[in-house]
Design an enzyme around this catalytic site. Sequence first.
Site, PDB file in Angstrom:
ATOM      1  CE  LYS A  51      47.039 116.861  81.436  1.00  0.00           C
ATOM      2  NZ  LYS A  51      47.307 115.523  80.868  1.00  0.00           N
ATOM      3  N   GLY A  84      46.401 106.173  81.115  1.00  0.00           N
ATOM      4  CA  GLY A  84      46.940 105.007  80.425  1.00  0.00           C
ATOM      5  C   GLY A  84      46.149 103.729  80.584  1.00  0.00           C
ATOM      6  CG  ASN A 138      50.223 110.455  75.405  1.00  0.00           C
ATOM      7  OD1 ASN A 138      50.993 110.836  76.284  1.00  0.00           O
ATOM      8  ND2 ASN A 138      50.719 109.956  74.283  1.00  0.00           N
TER       9      ASN A 138
END
Length: 264
Positions: free
Chosen positions: A103, A164, A212
């Site tokens: 990635k 995030g 995530n």
Amino acid sequence: MVSNDTLRIGDRELESRMFVGTGKFSSLEMMRDTLGGCGTSLVTVALKRADLSGNKDRFASILEFLESDKYLVMANTAGAMNAEEAIRLARLARAAGLPDWIKLEIHPDPNYLLPDPLETYKAAKVLCEEGFTVLPYINADPVLAVRLQEVGVAAVMPLGAPIGSNRGLETKAQIEIIIEQAQVPVVVDAGLGLPSHAAAAMEIGADAVLVNTAIAVAKEPLPMARAFASAVEAGRQAYLLGGAATETKSKASPTSPLTAFLDE
């Protein structure tokens, strides 16, 4: 359910279209149990968190908690500030025996963590030439996505929103263009904070999503991961079946028309 719907990236077929990152979990044990119990086919790990010395110290390396027989472990170059650093990290991962899947993530800006398009392109070109299976994390830039496909990336990973942020699919219009033009799978990565966000990405034709933060910081990570997995499957089925959302109307349409009923 639509059958025979497998995801192929590079030389691998992946059963699950939900990929999961390994950061921010409260413990490595919690991470291991969540990943092992949610059915994911691919997990990413930042190389800066991995012990590549070969000493196999279970208290020093996240790699000791990743069950590679259950899913593909893909190294992540997060922390790289430029193409040179990303290339070096990828080569270190290969030398340490990790899969050649990378990635590619280069974000020098510490405030917004937005990927650097120029450095990403430079690194992708080199790594593809060296035989890596490269999945670059990018802004939702349709032109860049095409250019990266031309140098041989195995998939493109446009962001839904900043890393995030949990803000969902803010870049929907651009991602739709990327999907329309794509010759490789499109994986929506970053910013997905709710299962509904993941479903929305799949409904517009994304091939997979990577999640995530929303899973790792949840009160119950494993149930949340399973909720995301269900949403991904539902969104994929809706896309394949051609949901009613593809036909929008400006006015209401009754579900039970009263044709001639009140005139009798």
